[in-house]
Design a protein around this motif. Structure first.
Motif, PDB file in Angstrom:
ATOM      1  N   GLY A 180      24.693  44.788  13.110  1.00  0.00           N
ATOM      2  CA  GLY A 180      24.349  44.681  11.694  1.00  0.00           C
ATOM      3  C   GLY A 180      24.129  43.269  11.235  1.00  0.00           C
ATOM      4  N   THR A 181      24.562  42.288  12.024  1.00  0.00           N
ATOM      5  CA  THR A 181      24.462  40.911  11.544  1.00  0.00           C
ATOM      6  C   THR A 181      23.089  40.315  11.757  1.00  0.00           C
ATOM      7  N   GLU A 182      22.212  41.090  12.370  1.00  0.00           N
ATOM      8  CA  GLU A 182      20.872  40.561  12.580  1.00  0.00           C
ATOM      9  C   GLU A 182      19.891  41.096  11.550  1.00  0.00           C
ATOM     10  N   THR A 183      20.416  41.907  10.642  1.00  0.00           N
ATOM     11  CA  THR A 183      19.521  42.553   9.695  1.00  0.00           C
ATOM     12  C   THR A 183      19.199  41.643   8.524  1.00  0.00           C
ATOM     13  N   GLY A 184      18.122  41.979   7.864  1.00  0.00           N
ATOM     14  CA  GLY A 184      17.740  41.260   6.655  1.00  0.00           C
ATOM     15  C   GLY A 184      18.791  41.433   5.577  1.00  0.00           C
ATOM     16  N   LEU A 185      19.322  42.624   5.491  1.00  0.00           N
ATOM     17  CA  LEU A 185      20.355  42.907   4.491  1.00  0.00           C
ATOM     18  C   LEU A 185      21.517  41.937   4.644  1.00  0.00           C
ATOM     19  N   PHE A 186      21.930  41.767   5.868  1.00  0.00           N
ATOM     20  CA  PHE A 186      23.053  40.877   6.123  1.00  0.00           C
ATOM     21  C   PHE A 186      22.720  39.458   5.734  1.00  0.00           C
ATOM     22  N   ALA A 187      21.530  39.018   6.149  1.00  0.00           N
ATOM     23  CA  ALA A 187      21.109  37.640   5.869  1.00  0.00           C
ATOM     24  C   ALA A 187      21.073  37.393   4.360  1.00  0.00           C
ATOM     25  N   TRP A 188      20.511  38.355   3.630  1.00  0.00           N
ATOM     26  CA  TRP A 188      20.452  38.226   2.180  1.00  0.00           C
ATOM     27  C   TRP A 188      21.849  38.212   1.568  1.00  0.00           C
ATOM     28  N   THR A 189      22.727  39.132   2.038  1.00  0.00           N
ATOM     29  CA  THR A 189      24.082  39.206   1.504  1.00  0.00           C
ATOM     30  C   THR A 189      24.797  37.871   1.676  1.00  0.00           C
ATOM     31  N   ILE A 190      24.686  37.359   2.900  1.00  0.00           N
ATOM     32  CA  ILE A 190      25.332  36.071   3.176  1.00  0.00           C
ATOM     33  C   ILE A 190      24.795  34.990   2.254  1.00  0.00           C
TER      34      ILE A 190
END
Lengths: 689, 294, 258
Positions: free
Chosen positions: A105-115
């Motif tokens: 899950g850490t490679e997803t766009g969602l994760f990147a945006w959340t971070i």
């Protein structure tokens, strides 16, 4: 994103991780062992509620969002949630760096945006925090250098994160397929070019090393709360708040109360680690506010500090007792006796520390081991033991208040549905006898089947327990349980929140289980059921409801047919037992009463009258009287109120004293909510007889 | 009936209770008054030794002593030494069928009992045992007491510096207490004058000791002192339970308050609803007359 | 130093005593019993001495019915070292002199340095047994004691008098009857209470002491129940001078407290 840990760098990373977590871990291990010096309290009951609390209080940060800390609470919540998310990222980074793995899950766009978004939120919050501490520091806040260190570390973490995210995008190390998140995407162009990889690597290493420094540093500071809050909330007391912890087998014990650090439970020590030094408890404490030496935060931290100082000694030598926590400083006993057990501190604490239990455990040591309760308090206890009431009035006079009212005793009417447990105050104090009479009139008019114990009633020992004399409490409680059971009592009404609290929440610890209602809860339902009829208009019957003509000098303000009455939340009704609405609903149902609030000190933030915790029986030597402060608050918030109503005999006594001392008898009269109802009962002249 | 009275002196004069004892003795029979003399302070033991010798020789039927603390101490030791009946703190006394019969209180003053014992007897008598006779009392005979020896000797006298309270509050028979109704410390002369006329101790409500108008030692109440006087006079005190707890077992309670709803008025034996600034000085005057008359 | 305290168990001061039908005694049912208050101060004085002078022992004795054991346990819980109960037939109607003689036998056996007791018991309010005990023992006594200190060649003893204290010195054993002091007697600690529960309290039979239990005693002919507190007389609506005169008269003639 591939980590810049090629070749030897993997070893370096692994070593750094070992070092960082090693240092931190060693400290955690030590603290854990110190914590285990405490006795083994079982906090495994009610697992479902515990889980719920964990989600709401820990994850949801619910206790942060209390007035007047809403903005600060939000800032902290953002930092916390950001921290959670970013930690996930950190784990991913380390795993990646050493083993080349990724957390799913850490490679997803969602994760990147959340971070990214959280990084912005966190940066904004810590900037705010830094500015506040440097330029707008509130007087009660003490900021150690460590506070700034943490802010800087977090800042560095966020910035380095943003930089390597940006650089990662710029160096095209990011998996394609999603829009770059805002801030990272914003800076990416600035990092383009041949240096992108270098910048990425540099920022990556700064970030990781900072994390590891954090890991090493954290457990040496109060910021360990980040980790310990998780168990501290999970294992918080699920007892009703007003119930103190039971002490079983007093006969078998050799010591009583907190004689040594071993006499606090592991959970009480965990509290110490979890204190964030936020000072919210201190802000709410009525003792501290009026100049007493008590500061709830200091109590928690002093116990923690004593543990840290003596932990090694106690671990080394199983027979060593160390310093009694109640004597750790010379003023400690004074601090402990200043507490009214109002639990404003417990209510305010965002990380569910239990200050009151600590204080009472130390009081138990002073009261039972050293016989060192304040002399006036001792006198009250001796009176309870010998005469069944703290004033030393004759046992035989207990039911004298009911003379002529034909209220049956259980002996005369054993099948009565309700037992009205009158309590010592309403039995012996003239002012409060009027409240007992008012309640009797109300119950009669509602056609309720009730009886009193009469001379068989004796003090339920609440003052003894709060002062720390558990032994006397057990004796008194048992005596009442025996009397209740003799008559097969099932339902109990009380007009005193202290009686209510101990009978409802604490008697079960000794096997006494009854359905207990505070009078105002009962009256509220009776009103809603239409069983109580109050006169709509006209002058209040000031005649014989309670057998006394009311003061002729202060009349009911019926201008426009209303009197403005402020409601004062008794601590043991409100904060301890969450009964905020019933008394208000009752007041609202009384014709001609306009209820006002003593804001902001109302409901959960109600300010104590000063009598709780056995302090009714002690002198206040320092600062302003707590009850006088309460009157000041009342007058400041509601100068037009002609009455202040509460639902507790001790609040009534304290408010009367305060009004009298300030010469305000003509302006505002303390009353009990029951008296408001009784004075308007239809056909009230008969209702009292 | 031979009745001896052991007189107690204060500043050279016979104390009032001794005069009353003499009156009682005269009523009961032939009265002889004795005074103890010694070169230095003598203990109760020394006094009793000297008196016992006299009594064994003189064989009175009854020996009366005023029930002051010193009197009671002396009387007890004397009675034990002689092996006679001892009746203490009697409010009334008469002879019936060769027995001394008395009325005294028991159970910390809660019960009135009529008691009797065979003669000869030593009896300590309370103030009010009899009306002091108008005629001058018989000249006291002297009993010389050897003060020291018998394992006890007098060392010194230590004076207690008291602030304000001239009579110690703890055991006072009469207490006059002031509360907030007096409006300020400057008005305490009212309280003091009344207390002086009655030989009373000064008391105070917590409100006025907190306000610093009066010293803490005067506080009567739940967190102050508990008193059980014969007469408690409360001036301008409302009477919350915290105060009542300290004085509710007083024998007679007089309360003066302007507010007719004050709680203390409700439990007082004599409740005066009046302005205390007018009432108290007048009352003090009246009492002065009464005390002087007696 | 070896101290011995003589105590008496009496109805607690908060009890509203009821007079029995025959008017010769109070009704014992429902009475809470306690150590007579002045005796508690005597215990406190002895224990204070023990606190200041380790090595002091404090024994406590009482002459009374079996229920008096509770009073002894209370004394042990406060910190006394040992307790003895003297009991037997007719112990409750024992006269003062007889009680003193019985106590004297126990004191002779125990050979303390000082004997303390309260200045009077709160049931008969007499203030006799202390002095009678001293007389039986042939010892000096000091009454109304508030303090004592061991000194060269004896004990210095403070006796409360009007205006201050007389300080007396006893060169040998003496009986002290104790006055109330500013400081309340100590409340027993829970460990003290627990320990006292387990302590053995030996009993001595009154008759077997060999004391002369005869001698004069006081007979109770009649007891009057305490007068019920009548509703007070309210005096108002008058000229203050008139009210003052009336009240003065009432206090003198009706209440008889002047």
């Amino acid at each position: 994103m591939t980590a810049p840990t090629q070749g030897i760098l993997v070893i370096v990373l692994a070593a750094a991780v070992a070092l960082g977590f090693g240092i931190g871990g060693y400290r955690v291990w030590k603290l854990y062992r110190y914590m285990r010096l405490g006795w083994d309290e079982d906090r495994s009951d009610r697992p479902a509620t515990r889980l719920r609390d964990e989600l709401v209080i820990y994850l949801g940060q619910s206790k942060l969002f209390k007035r007047p800390y809403l903005v600060r609470g939000l800032a902290h919540a953002l930092i916390f949630w950001g921290f959670l998310v970013i930690t996930l990222g950190t784990v991913d980074l380390l795993l990646n760096g050493i083993f080349g793995l990724h957390v799913p899950g850490t490679e997803t766009g969602l994760f990147a945006w959340t971070i990214d978004l959280f990084a912005i939120a966190v940066l904004a919050s810590i900037a705010l925090a830094g500015v506040r501490r440097m330029f707008f520091r509130p007087p009660t806040m003490h900021v150690a250098p460590g506070g700034y260190v943490i802010l800087v570390l977090i800042g560095v973490l966020m910035l380095s994160l943003l930089v390597f995210e940006s650089a990662g995008i710029a160096a095209e190390l990011v998996k394609q397929g999603f829009t770059p998140p805002p801030l990272a995407g914003l800076f990416a162009p600035a990092v383009r070019g041949p240096y992108a990889h270098l910048v990425f690597a540099g920022a990556w290493w700064v970030h990781v090393l900072t994390v590891l420094a954090f890991a090493a540093y954290l457990p040496h500071t109060k910021h360990l709360h980040i980790v310990t809050t998780l168990p501290n909330v999970l294992f918080r007391s699920q007892r009703p708040r007003g119930a103190l912890r039971a002490m079983a087998d007093l006969e078998e014990q050799e010591t009583f109360g907190a004689a040594t650090m071993r006499d606090f439970s592991w959970k009480q020590h965990l509290d110490g680690y979890t204190c964030t030094e936020c000072g919210r408890c201190s802000d709410q404490c009525p003792a501290l506010a009026t100049g007493k030496p008590l500061d709830p935060q200091k109590i928690v931290l002093d116990v923690r500090d004593l543990l840290l100082r003596e932990g090694d000694l106690l671990m080394r030598d199983v027979h060593a007792s160390g310093t009694p926590p109640a004597h750790q400083t010379e003023t400690k006993p004074e601090e402990l006796w200043a507490c009214t057990t109002c639990a404003a501190c417990v209510e305010a604490c965002p990380v569910t520390i239990e200050h009151v239990d600590k204080i009472v455990d130390m009081r138990r040591f002073l009261a039972m081991m050293e016989s060192a309760a304040p002399p006036e308090a001792q006198r009250a206890l001796t009176n309870i033991e010998r005469a069944g009431n703290p004033w030393g009035e004759s046992r035989e006079a207990r039911a004298d208040w009911a003379d002529g009212l034909e209220i049956p005793t259980l002996a005369e009417k054993p099948d009565a549905e309700y037992l009205y447990f009158v309590g010592c105050a309403a039995s012996y104090d003239r002012r409060n006898q009027r409240v007992a009479k008012a309640l009797a009139a109300i119950l009669r008019s509602a056609g309720l089947s009730f009886a009193i114990l009469g001379r068989e009633e004796t003090c339920n020992g609440d003052p003894a327990r709060r002062i720390g004399n558990e032994y006397l409490w057990q004796i008194q409680a048992q005596a009442n349980i025996e009397a209740f059971d003799r008559y097969s009592v099932r339902k109990v009404i009380t007009s005193c929140p202290h009686c209510f609290n101990t009978i409802a929440n604490e008697f079960p610890q000794l096997g006494g289980r009854y359905e207990v209602l505070h009078a105002l809860t009962l009256v509220d339902s009776l009103i809603k059921e239409g069983r109580i009829r109050m006169a709509r208009e006209g002058p209040v019957d000031r005649g014989n409801v309670s057998g006394h003509p009311e003061r002729t000098t202060s009349s009911v303000d019926l201008a426009g047919g209303r009197e403005v009455v402020a409601y004062h939340d008794p601590c043991y009704l409100g904060r301890h037992n969450k009964i905020y609405d019933a008394p208000r609903a009752v007041m609202d149902a009384v014709p001609g009463v306009e209820r006002v609030e003593i804001e902001p000190h109302h409901r959960e933030r109600g300010f104590c009258c000063g009598a709780g915790g056995g302090r009714m029986w002690m002198e206040e030597q320092v600062g302003q009287r707590v009850n006088h402060r309460r009157i000041d608050q009342l007058r400041a918030a509601q100068a037009d109120a002609t009455k202040v109503a509460s639902g507790c005999p001790f609040c009534l006594i304290m408010l009367e004293e305060g009004v009298g001392a300030k010469g305000l008898q003509e302006q505002v009269r303390p009353v009990d909510v029951l008296e408001l109802v009784a004075s308007r009962l239809e056909g009230s002249a008969d209702a009292s007889h | 009936m031979k009745v001896w009275v052991i007189a107690e002196l204060k500043e050279g004069e016979l104390r009032r209770v001794s005069l009353e004892a003499v009156a009682k003795a005269t009523e009961l029979g032939d009265a002889d008054v004795l005074e103890l003399h010694s070169d230095e302070r003598a203990s109760a033991l020394a006094g009793a030794t000297a008196l016992a010798e006299r009594a064994r020789a003189g064989a009175p039927d009854l020996i009366l002593v005023g029930a002051t603390p010193a009197g009671r101490d002396l009387a007890a030791r004397l009675a034990a030494k002689l092996g006679w009946t001892y009746l203490s703190e009697c409010a009334q006394l008469w002879i019936e069928d060769g027995q001394a019969v008395a009325v005294r209180s028991m159970y910390a003053g809660k019960v009135r009992a009529t008691v009797s014992g065979t003669l000869p007897a030593v009896v300590s008598v309370r103030a009010g045992i009899a009306q002091v006779a108008d005629a001058a009392p018989p000249r006291p005979g002297s009993v010389q007491v050897a003060p020291s020896g018998e394992g006890l000797e007098f060392v010194r006298f230590e004076e207690t510096k008291t602030t304000g309270t001239r009579v110690p509050l703890g055991e006072a028979r009469v207490v006059v207490s002031g509360g907030r109704g007096l409006k300020g410390p400057e008005n305490w002369k009212l309280v003091q004058d009344l207390a002086d006329v009655l030989g009373a101790a000064l008391g105070a409500s917590r409100a006025v000791t907190d306000a610093g108008w009066r010293p803490n030692e005067e506080q009567v109440g739940q967190t102050g002192k508990t008193v059980t006087p014969d007469l408690y006079i409360a001036l301008g005190i409302s009477g919350a339970i915290q105060h009542l707890a300290g004085m509710s077992t007083s024998k007679v309670i007089v309360a003066v308050n302007k507010d007719p709803d004050a709680d203390l008025l409700k439990i007082a034996d004599y409740a005066v609803v009046a302005d205390l600034f007018e009432f108290v000085p007048a009352f003090t005057e009246e009492l002065r007359k009464v005390v002087a008359r007696d | 130093m070896k101290l011995l305290v003589c105590v008496k168990q009496v109805p607690d001061s908060t009890v509203r005593v009821k007079v029995a039908g025959d008017q010769k005694a109070i009704v014992p049912e429902g009475v809470t019993w306690a150590i007579s208050p002045y005796d508690e101060y005597a215990i406190e004085l002895a224990l204070e001495h023990k606190d200041a002078n380790p090595g002091t022992t404090v024994g406590v004795i009482t002459v009374g019915p079996p229920r008096a054991r509770d009073a002894l346990r209370q004394a042990l819980a406060m910190g006394c070292d040992d307790a003895t109960l003297v009991t037997g037939a007719d112990v409750e109607t024992l006269g003062g002199l007889a009680t003193a003689r019985a106590l004297a036998k126990v004191v002779d056996e125990a050979t303390p340095d000082l004997v303390l007791c309260g200045k009077q018991a709160s049931d008969d309010d007499q203030g006799f047994v202390g002095q009678a005990l001293a007389e039986t023992l042939g010892w000096p006594h000091v009454a109304i004691v508030t303090k004592f200190v061991a000194s060269d060649g004896g004990t210095e003893i403070w006796k409360e008098v009007e205006g201050g204290h007389e300080v007396w010195k006893a060169s040998g054993p003496a009986v002290l009857t104790v006055q109330k002091s500013q400081k309340d007697p100590r409340y027993p600690s829970l460990p003290g209470i627990m320990k006292a529960k387990k302590k053995e309290i030996p009993e001595k039979d009154l008759a077997s002491l060999g004391a002369d239990l005869g001698g004069p005693s006081v007979e109770i002919r009649a007891m009057e129940p305490p007068p019920a507190r009548k509703a007070g007389r309210v005096m108002k609506d008058g000229d203050p001078k008139a009210l003052a005169a009336e009240l003065a008269k009432l206090l003198r003639d009706e209440a008889r407290v002047l």
